[in-house]
Motif scaffolding. Structure first.
Motif, PDB file in Angstrom:
ATOM      1  N   ASP A  46      -9.314  42.027  30.869  1.00  0.00           N
ATOM      2  CA  ASP A  46     -10.416  41.068  30.929  1.00  0.00           C
ATOM      3  C   ASP A  46     -11.194  41.131  32.239  1.00  0.00           C
ATOM      4  OD1 ASP A  46      -9.541  40.209  28.494  1.00  0.00           O
ATOM      5  OD2 ASP A  46      -8.410  38.507  29.289  1.00  0.00           O
TER       6      ASP A  46
ATOM      7  N   GLU B 244      -3.090  41.963  30.179  1.00  0.00           N
ATOM      8  CA  GLU B 244      -4.230  41.295  29.573  1.00  0.00           C
ATOM      9  C   GLU B 244      -5.272  40.932  30.634  1.00  0.00           C
ATOM     10  OE1 GLU B 244      -4.416  37.331  27.132  1.00  0.00           O
ATOM     11  OE2 GLU B 244      -3.236  38.866  26.099  1.00  0.00           O
ATOM     12  N   TRP B 245      -4.750  40.441  31.764  1.00  0.00           N
ATOM     13  CA  TRP B 245      -5.672  40.064  32.843  1.00  0.00           C
ATOM     14  C   TRP B 245      -6.559  41.242  33.200  1.00  0.00           C
ATOM     15  CZ3 TRP B 245      -7.312  41.686  37.535  1.00  0.00           C
ATOM     16  CH2 TRP B 245      -8.021  40.764  38.311  1.00  0.00           C
TER      17      TRP B 245
ATOM     18  N   ARG C 288     -10.481  34.354  27.815  1.00  0.00           N
ATOM     19  CA  ARG C 288     -10.343  35.740  28.245  1.00  0.00           C
ATOM     20  C   ARG C 288     -11.236  36.063  29.441  1.00  0.00           C
ATOM     21  NH1 ARG C 288      -8.790  40.277  24.371  1.00  0.00           N
ATOM     22  NH2 ARG C 288      -7.696  40.591  26.325  1.00  0.00           N
TER      23      ARG C 288
END
Length: 1053
Positions: A562, A558-559, A46
Motif C-alpha cells: 500500500d 501489506e503495508w 489500505r
RNA sequence: CCUACGGUAGCUCAGUCCGGUAGAGUGCCCGUCUGAUACGCGGGUGGCCGGAGGUUCAAAUCCUCCCCGUAGGACCA
C-alpha cells in the motif's frame, strides 16, 4: 483594562525572531504537535489517504551542511502542506550506516590503515568500532533537524545496519539471483597494490589522487606470422606506458579505418599508423616508405608472442579491430593485456579471448611469469625493458609524463587490474526503467529526459560488490574446490538456519563468514561451502530502502504493497546517479514499478564566488550562527524561495546578508501586520472573528486578493513549485501592508466603537488567519506564533489548508484596485518629477482613457493617497495624450512579409492614420483592428498640467501642478502637523496624550497655523495653541519647511 | 573528451518551448519619518540578452560553431 484581559498578546514591535522560534519549538515538543498532526489524519482504507514520503538516508557519520539543511527544508515543506490538505504523512528518519566513508573514519580513529592492517587488527573488532562510530553524530543531526523545524520521527528511525534491514537486503539479492539478474564477473578496476585493495572511482577523486607521474613509454615490435603474399618479414610497432603488462599481452588492436604506413629497412617491413610516422623520424631515417595498408587489412593476422608465458592461449596473439584506437599518441597499434585494461578486456572478450592476470594481491608477478616472479610490477618495468632490448624487440625507449591516479592512503601509484566482482544485470531491464521514468514527475522537468533519462538509457551493469568489511554481506556461498562446483544463494535467516543449523543474530562479518558446511555435491566430503568475502555496495542498500525499512517481505507485506511507490522524494541533482538511480534499478528489477512518482532535484549551494562550500575555507556562514541570529524560517525562506529548487545553483555570501534579507522582506512584514492588529484591537477590547460579508471596498478587495493568494499558492504547491509559492506570498504581503492596512488605518483610530471599525478588525483578522495557514509550510515557526497568538487556537499545523471557496471571488475588483495602485504610483512619480511634496495639496488629478469612469469609485482612496482636492475621469484623450500605433507583429508579419520593416518604422515615427472603418493605414498597408493596438502616450508641453501614462499604456494620468495661496497655506499647515508629531514622538508621548502647543516662525507659517488651527489641534491632540515665545525650559524642534526657521514646542498636560 | 544544466541590469534570476520591439527583486542614486513597520515608504537609474556566423520581413528566443561556469561521466593502452 489590565493586560490579562486583552484578547490578543502584547506583541513587541521588534522582537527577536530566533527567540520566538525557540519558544514555538518548545511548545511543539511539550504538546506533541508533530505526532498530533500525523495522528489526526486517518490513513484511510489500505492507506489511500496517505501521502507517502521516503526519506533518503544520509551517511550518519559527518555533520550536516547547507545541502542537507536545504533538502531537509523541502522534506518538511511538502509533508506539512499535504498534512494540511488532510493527508496522513508518516515521516521516518533513516541512517545510512555502511560503506567506505564509515570504514575510512574508523581506520582514522583506530590508526589502522589498509586491508591487511584491518585483517590483522581483527575484522570483528574493526566492525564493532564502525558500529558505534557510525552513530557518533546522530545527536548532532537530530539537533540540527529539530532546530530547522523539520518534523521527522527519530524514535522509530531505520538503520541500514539493523538485522531486519539487512535481511530484506539479502532477500532482494536472492530475488535478483532467481531472476538471473545477478552474476559474477572479472572486470578491470583501479587497484592499490600497496593497500591491497581495489580503489573506487570516488576515492580516485580525492584531492591530489590524480597527479603527474613520469612513466617509461616504449615502442616495441611484434613480428607477424608469415602469410603467403607477404614481401618478406612484417612487423608492427606498438606503444605502451606500462611495459609490465607486456608479459600478459594477448592481442594487438588497430583501427579498421585508420591508414597504416609500411616502411622497409634491411628487408624487414614495419607497419605503424601513417599519422604517427612523423613521430618516429629518427627510427625510420634509414627506412623507405613502400606502401599503405588499411587497419582492416591487418585485422585477423597472427603474431609471435613477445614472451612465452601464455603462448598456447586460445584465440590469442592476433590483430583485432577496435574503434577506440587512434593515432594521437603512440603508433596507432595498441597492445592489449585484457587483465590490466578496461578496453583491452572488452575487446578481447568480444573476440573470445579469456583474460590472464599473473599479478597477485600485492602487485607482484605470480609464478606464471617465471622470469619476474615475486617482483613488484612497477619495479619490473626496468628488467622487462632490458629483456626486450636484449631480444631486439625495443624500437624506442622514452619517458612520458601524464596524469595518473594514486592511492590516497599510501601515495603509491594505482594499477589497473582485473578483479572478481558481482553485478546486477541492469542492461536486461534498462528499457523498463526508461519506461517507468516516463511517468515520473520531475522538478525541474528537464531531468526526466535529460540528466536522469540519458543516464538510464546509457545504464551499464552495476557492480554491487565491495572487497571490504563493514557492510551487508553478499549472501553467496561457493564450493572451495573447483572440481566440485556449487553456488548457494541465501535470501533469509530461515534459509541460513536450515543449512547451517544456527540462526545468526548479526549478519555482519566476520560472524557470517564463519558459517560453513560441507559441499553437498562433493562425494569425497572434502570440499566446503564458504561465503564469498565481499560485502554489498552501500548504494544497493539505500536503493532497497522502500521495502527494507519495514523488513519486507518478512513483515509488513501489506503495508508495503500500500505504500509503494512513494508520492514524493527530494534529493540534490547528483543523486540521479545515486539514490534516485538505485531506487529505480531495484524497484524495476524486483517489482517492475517505479519507486516514486514526484521527485524534486535541487541544485548545489555555492559560495559567492561560485565555489563549493568547504569546511576548510570557511567560505560560508556557520549554520548555528544563522539559527541564532536570523532564525530558521529566514534560512528556510532564503533557500526555498530561490531557484535552487528548480535545479539551479544558489550562491550564499559569507556574512549571510541574503538570509538577513529574508527576515526583512517576509518575516518582519508578517510580524508588522500582526503587531498592528494587536496594537489597536487590544486597547479597544475588540474581539475579531472570521467573516467575509464586509461591504467596504478595501475590505472586499483584500479578501478577494486573499482568495487569489490561496488559489495560486495551492496551484504552486500542487506542482511542487515551492519558489513560486514563496513569490506569491511576498507580493501579497506588499498589497496587505502597504495598501490595505495603510489605507485603512484611520478606521482603527476612531474613538468610539462602530461597525466599520469592527469590519476592519474582522477583515484583517480573517486575512491574517488565512495567510498564516497558507504560509505555514513555508514559515512554520513564525506563522505558528502569529496564528496561535491571534486565534488562541492550537497550532496552525493542526489546521486544514484554507479553502479558497470561502473567500469572496471578485477578480474584477482586485484588478481595478491594483489599477488604482498604479494610478497612485504614477501620480506620485509626477509629484516627484515636479518637486511637489506630498503634503502640499494640489487641485486635481485626472485619469484619461477608455473606461476610466469606473476608477471614480475609488476617488476617495486616490485623493487621500496622492493628496489632491478632486479626482476626475475623462474620455477626452486628445487633451492629455496621443496614440501610438502598436503593430501586432505576430499577426501581421506572416501576411505582410518583407514590407513589415517599413510598417514598423512608420508606426514608430507616428506616420499613420485611422480610417473610418476602424482600420488604420500605415506605410503601404492597411491593418485590420485585430492586427494592431493603440498605446496612449502623454501629451507634452501642457500648461500647468503634468501627464504620464500608466505602465499598461492605456490610461494617462494628468496632475494639476498649479498651486494657489490657499493650497500653499494648507500645505504649510500639514508641514506643521508633521513637525509637531515628530516632537510628540521625541518626547515619547502616548498617542492619546493631550498637549499644549507653541508655534514660533515666519509670518506665512503663523498665518497658516491661524487659518488651520482647528485642523492642527485635532491632528496633534492640542488643547491650546499659542504663538507667544516658547518658554525657555520647553523642548522644542526647529524645521525649515517654509524656507525660514520654524520652532514648535509641545508639553503634555 | 562526452553528457546535462546555465551564461539576460552591479547582484540573484524571469522571459527562450510557440521568433514580434526587454521584465522582477535586490543594489545604487534621489526623495520621504503624521498616531504598526526607516529592518519602512515612493520615485529614478541601470542591459549591443557570453561571442561569431546562419535562417527570417523580424532572433534574447530557432540552427551551427566557439568561449566561460556548475554538476556528472569517460579516458589516461
Amino acid at each position: 483594562m489590565s493586560p490579562d484581559d486583552r484578547p490578543y498578546p502584547d506583541v513587541p514591535a521588534q522582537p527577536s525572531f530566533p527567540e520566538i522560534e525557540r519558544g514555538v519549538l518548545e511548545r511543539w515538543k511539550s504538546q506533541g504537535t508533530f505526532a498530533e498532526s500525523v495522528d489526526r489524519r486517518p490513513p484511510g482504507a489500505r492507506g489511500r489517504n496517505e501521502f507517502v514520503f521516503y526519506d533518503g538516508p544520509p551517511f550518519a557519520n559527518g555533520l550536516p551542511h547547507y545541502g542537507h539543511l536545504l533538502t531537509g527544508y523541502v522534506k518538511d515543506i511538502v509533508p506539512r502542506y499535504q498534512t494540511m490538505r488532510g493527508r496522513r504523512v508518516e515521516r521516518r528518519f533513516g541512517w545510512d550506516c555502511h560503506g567506505l566513508p564509515a570504514e575510512m573514519e574508523a581506520e582514522r580513529e583506530l590508526g589502522v590503515s589498509g586491508r591487511r592492517a584491518i585483517t590483522e587488527y581483527g575484522i570483528d573488532r574493526f566492525n564493532e568500532h564502525c558500529r558505534t562510530s557510525v552513530m557518533k553524530y546522530t545527536g548532532e543531526w537530530q539537533r540540527y533537524v529539530e532546530r530547522q523545524a523539520r518534523w521527522v520521527r527519530f524514535d522509530n528511525d531505520y538503520k541500514t545496519m539493523d538485522l531486519s534491514y539487512m535481511e530484506s537486503v539479502m532477500w532482494a539479492f536472492k530475488e535478483l539471483w532467481k531472476k538471473g539478474l545477478v552474476y559474477e564477473d572479472h572486470r578491470v578496476k583501479t587497484y592499490s597494490w600497496a593497500a591491497e585493495t581495489p580503489v573506487s572511482n570516488f576515492e580516485t577523486r580525492i584531492d591530489d589522487a590524480y597527479r603527474e607521474r613520469q612513466d617509461p613509454a616504449i615502442t616495441v615490435r611484434f613480428r607477424l606470422v608469415p602469410r603467403s603474399g607477404d614481401d618478406g618479414p612484417l612487423e608492427v610497432l606498438a606503444w605502451t606506458t606500462t611495459p609490465w603488462t607486456l608479459p600478459s599481452n594477448l592481442a594487438l588492436a588497430v583501427g579498421p579505418e585508420i591508414e597504416y604506413a609500411v616502411f622497409v629497412e634491411d628487408g624487414v617491413r614495419f607497419v605503424l599508423g601513417a599519422a604517427a610516422a612523423a613521430k618516429y623520424e629518427g627510427e625510420l631515417a634509414g627506412a623507405e616508405r613502400v606502401g599503405t595498408l588499411s587497419g582492416s587489412e591487418l585485422v585477423g593476422r597472427s603474431y609471435e608472442p613477445l614472451f612465452p608465458y601464455f603462448s598456447g592461449h586460445e584465440r590469442a596473439f592476433r590483430i583485432l579491430g577496435a574503434e577506440f584506437v587512434d593515432t594521437e599518441e603512440g603508433t596507432g597499434v595498441v597492445h592489449m593485456a585484457p587483465g590490466f585494461g578496461e578496453d583491452d578486456q572488452r575487446v578481447c572478450r568480444e573476440n573470445g579471448i579469456e583474460l590472464v592476470c599473473p599479478v597477485d594481491e600485492k602487485g607482484n608477478f605470480t609464478e606464471e611469469v617465471a622470469d619476474f616472479v615475486g617482483q613488484n610490477v612497477l619495479a619490473a618495468n626496468k628488467p622487462i625493458i632490458r629483456r626486450l632490448k636484449d631480444d631486439g624487440k625495443l624500437v624506442r625507449h622514452e619517458t612520458y609524463v601524464h596524469n595518473y591516479p594514486h592511492c590516497w592512503r599510501t601515495d603509491e601509484p594505482l594499477i589497473f587490474k582485473a578483479l572478481e566482482s558481482w553485478y546486477v544485470k541492469v542492461t536486461d531491464f534498462r528499457d523498463r526503467m526508461v519506461e517507468h521514468n516516463r511517468g515520473i514527475n520531475w522538478i525541474p522537468g528537464h531531468v526526466r529526459d535529460g540528466q536522469f533519462g540519458k543516464w538510464l538509457e546509457g545504464a551499464r551493469d552495476w557492480s554491487i560488490s565491495r572487497n571490504r568489511f563493514w557492510g551487508s554481506p553478499i549472501p553467496v556461498w561457493k564450493s572451495d574446490d573447483p572440481a566440485y562446483p556449487r553456488i548457494d544463494v541465501y535470501g533469509s535467516l530461515d534459509e541460513l538456519e536450515r543449512d547451517f543449523g544456527v540462526r545468526p543474530t548479526d549478519l555482519h562479518r566476520p560472524g557470517i563468514d564463519e558459517l560453513t558446511r560441507p559441499n553437498p555435491d562433493d562425494p569425497t566430503g572434502k570440499s566446503t561451502m564458504r561465503r564469498v568475502p565481499d560485502v554489498l555496495d552501500c548504494w544497493f542498500e539505500s536503493g532497497a530502502m522502500p521495502f527494507a525499512q519495514v523488513h519486507y517481505p518478512f513483515e509488513n507485506k501489506e503495508w508495503f504493497d500500500d505504500h509503494f511507490p512513494a508520492d514524493f522524494i527530494v534529493e540534490y541533482i547528483a543523486q540521479t546517479r545515486g539514490w534516485f538511480y538505485t531506487l529505480m534499478v531495484l524497484s524495476t528489477a524486483l517489482f517492475d514499478r517505479p519507486a516514486f512518482q514526484n521527485a524534486i532535484c535541487h541544485g548545489v549551494v555555492l559560495d559567492n564566488e561560485g565555489k563549493k562550500l568547504s569546511k576548510r575555507l570557511r567560505n560560508y556562514p556557520d549554520p548555528d550562527e544563522v539559527f541564532d541570529t536570523r532564525g530558521s524560517d529566514a534560512l528556510r525562506w532564503f533557500l526555498c524561495s530561490s531557484n535552487i529548487l528548480r535545479g539551479g545553483d544558489l550562491q550564499i555570501d559569507r556574512e549571510g546578508k541574503a538570509i538577513a534579507e529574508s527576515v526583512r522582506l517576509v518575516i518582519i512584514p508578517i510580524w508588522n501586520a500582526y503587531h498592528f492588529f494587536c496594537l489597536y484591537a487590544n486597547p479597544d477590547g475588540a474581539e475579531a472573528r472570521v467573516r467575509t460579508d464586509q461591504t467596504a471596498v478595501l475590505d472586499r478587495y483584500v479578501l478577494a486578493k486573499t482568495r487569489q493568494l490561496v488559489e495560486q499558492v495551492t496551484d504552486a504547491m500542487n506542482a511542487y513549485d515551492v519558489p513560486r509559492a514563496c513569490g506569491l506570498v511576498r507580493s501579497f504581503l506588499d498589497a496587505l501592508n502597504n495598501w490595505y492596512i495603510r489605507r485603512s488605518r484611520d478606521r482603527a483610530w476612531r474613538k468610539e466603537k462602530d461597525p466599520d471599525k469592527q469590519d476592519f478588525y474582522d477583515t484583517l483578522y480573517t486575512v491574517l488567519e488565512v495567510l498564516c495557514r497558507v504560509a505555514a509550510p513555508l514559515l512554520p515557526l513564525i506563522t505558528d506564533e502569529v496564528y496561535t497568538g491571534l486565534t488562541g487556537r492550537e497550532s496552525v499545523h493542526l489546521q486544514d489548508w484554507p479553502d479558497a471557496g470561502e473567500l469572496p471571488d471578485d477578480p474584477g475588483l482586485v484588478a481595478a484596485m491594483d489599477r488604482v495602485r498604479e494610478v497612485c504610483s504614477t501620480a506620485l512619480s509626477l509629484r516627484e518629477e515636479h518637486r511637489l511634496r506630498v503634503r502640499l495639496p494640489l487641485a486635481s488629478l485626472t485619469v484619461a482613457g477608455a473606461d476610466t469612469q469606473s476608477l471614480l469609485a475609488f476617488a476617495d482612496l486616490i485623493r487621500d493617497e496622492v493628496n489632491v482636492k478632486s479626482v476626475e475621469a475623462s474620455e477626452d484623450l486628445d487633451t492629455f495624450g496621443s496614440f501610438q500605433l502598436v503593430v501586432n507583429a505576430r499577426a501581421v508579419g506572416p501576411r505582410l512579409g518583407a514590407s513589415m520593416k517599413t510598417v514598423m518604422t512608420a508606426s514608430k515615427s507616428g506616420d499613420w492614420r485611422s480610417l473610418e472603418d476602424g482600420r488604420v493605414a500605415v506605410a503601404e498597408a492597411v491593418l485590420e483592428p485585430t492586427e494592431f493596438s493603440l498605446r496612449l502616450l502623454p501629451k507634452e508641453g501642457l500648461e500647468g498640467l503634468a501627464v504620464q501614462s500608466l505602465p499598461s499604456n492605456d490610461v494617462v494620468v494628468g496632475l494639476d501642478v498649479r498651486t494657489t495661496p490657499e493650497l500653499e497655506q494648507e500645505g504649510l499647515a500639514r508641514d506643521l502637523v508633521r513637525q509637531i508629531q515628530a516632537q510628540r514622538r521625541d518626547q515619547d508621548l502616548d498617542v492619546s496624550d493631550r498637549v499644549r502647543l507653541w508655534i514660533n516662525g515666519p509670518q506665512d507659517v503663523l498665518d497658516a497655523a491661524a487659518q488651520w488651527t482647528d485642523y492642527i489641534c485635532k491632528q496633534v491632540l492640542a488643547v491650546e495653541l499659542s504663538f507667544e515665545p516658547i518658554p525657555g525650559d520647553w523642548e522644542s524642534s526647529v524645521s525649515d519647511v517654509s524656507g525660514s526657521e520654524t520652532r514648535v514646542a509641545v508639553r503634555k498636560i
